[in-house]
Design a protein around this motif. Structure first.
Motif, short mmCIF file in Angstrom:
data_model
loop_
_atom_site.label_atom_id
_atom_site.label_comp_id
_atom_site.label_asym_id
_atom_site.label_seq_id
_atom_site.Cartn_x
_atom_site.Cartn_y
_atom_site.Cartn_z
N PRO A 29 31.20 63.45 -33.16
CA PRO A 29 30.05 63.25 -34.17
C PRO A 29 28.48 62.90 -33.35
CG PRO A 29 31.95 62.11 -34.74
CD PRO A 29 32.21 62.47 -33.39
N ASP A 30 28.67 62.11 -32.14
CA ASP A 30 27.25 62.01 -31.52
C ASP A 30 26.88 63.12 -30.93
OD1 ASP A 30 27.56 59.08 -32.52
OD2 ASP A 30 28.59 58.38 -30.59
N VAL A 31 27.67 63.87 -30.38
CA VAL A 31 27.20 65.10 -29.60
C VAL A 31 26.72 66.41 -30.40
CG1 VAL A 31 28.07 67.09 -28.10
CG2 VAL A 31 28.63 64.64 -27.56
N ALA A 32 27.26 66.05 -31.52
CA ALA A 32 27.12 67.22 -32.68
C ALA A 32 26.14 67.25 -33.72
CB ALA A 32 28.47 67.52 -33.57
N ARG A 33 25.50 65.72 -33.60
CA ARG A 33 24.79 65.30 -34.49
C ARG A 33 23.65 66.42 -34.86
NH1 ARG A 33 21.34 59.60 -34.72
NH2 ARG A 33 20.67 60.06 -36.89
N TYR A 34 22.98 66.75 -33.99
CA TYR A 34 21.55 67.60 -34.04
C TYR A 34 21.78 69.15 -33.65
CZ TYR A 34 19.33 63.06 -34.38
OH TYR A 34 19.07 61.77 -34.48
N GLN A 35 22.95 69.54 -33.54
CA GLN A 35 23.47 70.60 -33.11
C GLN A 35 23.84 71.61 -34.40
OE1 GLN A 35 23.20 72.04 -30.38
NE2 GLN A 35 23.61 70.29 -28.71
N GLY A 56 21.03 87.02 -19.53
CA GLY A 56 20.04 87.91 -20.01
C GLY A 56 20.67 89.19 -20.57
N SER A 57 21.90 89.21 -20.91
CA SER A 57 22.30 90.11 -21.80
C SER A 57 21.75 89.65 -23.22
CB SER A 57 23.88 90.06 -21.83
OG SER A 57 24.36 90.71 -20.63
N PRO A 58 21.65 90.63 -24.17
CA PRO A 58 21.35 90.42 -25.61
C PRO A 58 22.09 89.27 -26.24
CG PRO A 58 21.04 92.61 -25.21
CD PRO A 58 21.53 92.11 -24.06
N GLY A 59 21.58 88.43 -26.99
CA GLY A 59 22.35 87.37 -27.60
C GLY A 59 22.83 86.12 -26.91
N TRP A 60 23.51 85.29 -27.52
CA TRP A 60 23.87 84.15 -26.90
C TRP A 60 24.71 84.23 -25.82
CZ3 TRP A 60 21.35 79.79 -26.86
CH2 TRP A 60 20.50 79.27 -27.69
N VAL A 61 24.56 83.89 -24.56
CA VAL A 61 25.29 83.85 -23.49
C VAL A 61 25.47 82.18 -22.88
CG1 VAL A 61 26.04 84.50 -21.16
CG2 VAL A 61 25.03 86.06 -22.94
N GLN A 62 26.53 81.74 -23.08
CA GLN A 62 26.94 80.29 -22.52
C GLN A 62 27.31 80.40 -21.03
OE1 GLN A 62 25.52 79.39 -25.79
NE2 GLN A 62 26.55 77.59 -25.04
N GLY A 74 29.64 69.96 -19.95
CA GLY A 74 29.03 70.56 -21.22
C GLY A 74 28.73 71.96 -20.92
N ASP A 75 27.66 72.49 -21.72
CA ASP A 75 27.38 73.94 -21.71
C ASP A 75 25.84 74.09 -21.99
OD1 ASP A 75 27.22 75.13 -24.77
OD2 ASP A 75 29.05 73.48 -24.56
N VAL A 76 25.39 75.26 -21.34
CA VAL A 76 24.03 75.62 -21.50
C VAL A 76 24.19 77.06 -22.28
CG1 VAL A 76 22.84 74.17 -20.09
CG2 VAL A 76 23.65 76.52 -19.52
N GLY A 77 23.02 77.52 -22.72
CA GLY A 77 23.28 78.76 -23.34
C GLY A 77 21.74 79.66 -23.31
N GLU A 86 15.91 82.05 -26.24
CA GLU A 86 16.06 80.60 -26.67
C GLU A 86 16.80 80.07 -25.65
OE1 GLU A 86 17.06 78.29 -31.09
OE2 GLU A 86 17.33 80.60 -30.84
N LEU A 87 16.67 78.89 -25.66
CA LEU A 87 17.63 77.90 -24.72
C LEU A 87 18.46 76.89 -25.56
CD1 LEU A 87 16.36 75.44 -23.39
CD2 LEU A 87 15.38 77.14 -21.89
N GLY A 88 19.54 76.41 -25.08
CA GLY A 88 20.02 75.36 -25.64
C GLY A 88 20.99 74.64 -24.66
N VAL A 89 21.33 73.30 -24.82
CA VAL A 89 22.28 72.52 -24.05
C VAL A 89 23.06 71.89 -24.79
CG1 VAL A 89 20.37 70.62 -23.79
CG2 VAL A 89 22.19 70.96 -21.81
N THR A 90 24.28 71.34 -24.39
CA THR A 90 25.22 70.39 -25.02
C THR A 90 26.02 69.90 -23.96
OG1 THR A 90 25.45 71.78 -27.08
CG2 THR A 90 27.07 70.13 -26.54
#
Length: 177
Positions: A29-35, A56-62, A74-77, A86-90
């Motif tokens: 829950p603490d990790v997912a709170r804002y995801q 760099g391929s179209p769409g999300w690549v983790q 964790g992971d980045v995308g 767009e980028l993201g990190v968890t």
């Protein structure tokens, strides 16, 4: 397959062997709170993160974020759409607060601008996620605005703070801690 290496971490494709750990931290829950993913995260949902598509391929690549010794942090995308992404990190809770997200995102942004030739990267976050807002600012992102109650997130109308960074603004090593 794109693999990136920094002094402490490796960004590599997620594998089926990673999935139990990914499922565990994505359901914390603490990790997912804002995801943005639905809860509970399911084995089928996290299995879609496994891909050998290059960044760099179209769409999300983790990419898994691992210590050089192999421990999954964790992971980045990267969600590429034309000359922008767009980028993201968890990160799992024990990996937070040690600079790993900064190091991983720095490598991802450098790759996006230098190897992929992207024009702009951006991120959208819940503005209550102040550690990530500070992280993006340290990396050189500018806050471009906040849309008030712009999306329904787990039954609550939530704000969306937008951050952006142009290739011409990226200073590479100057943004490192």
């Amino acid at each position: 397959m794109t693999t990136l290496t920094t002094p402490r971490v490796t960004l590599r494709p997620l594998t089926p062997d990673d999935l139990p750990h990914v499922l565990a931290y994505r359901n914390d829950p603490d990790v997912a709170r804002y995801q943005g993913w639905p809860l509970p995260a399911t084995p089928d949902a996290v299995a879609t993160l496994v891909s050998d598509a290059p960044l760099g391929s179209p769409g999300w690549v983790q990419r898994a974020v691992t210590l050089h010794g192999g421990a999954l942090l964790g992971d980045v995308g990267l969600n590429t759409h034309g000359p922008q992404a767009e980028l993201g990190v968890t990160l799992a809770r024990p990996a937070q607060g040690h600079g790993y997200a900064h190091e991983a995102l720095h490598a991802l942004i450098t790759h996006a601008f230098t190897d992929l030739g992207l024009h702009r990267v951006h991120a959208g976050i819940d503005p209550r996620n102040t550690p990530v807002a500070a992280l993006l600012t340290r990396l050189g992102f500018r806050h471009e605005g906040t849309s008030i109650q712009s999306y329904l997130h787990r039954g609550e109308w939530t704000d969306d703070a937008r951050y952006g960074l142009l290739a011409s603004e990226w200073r590479g090593g100057a943004a490192e801690e």
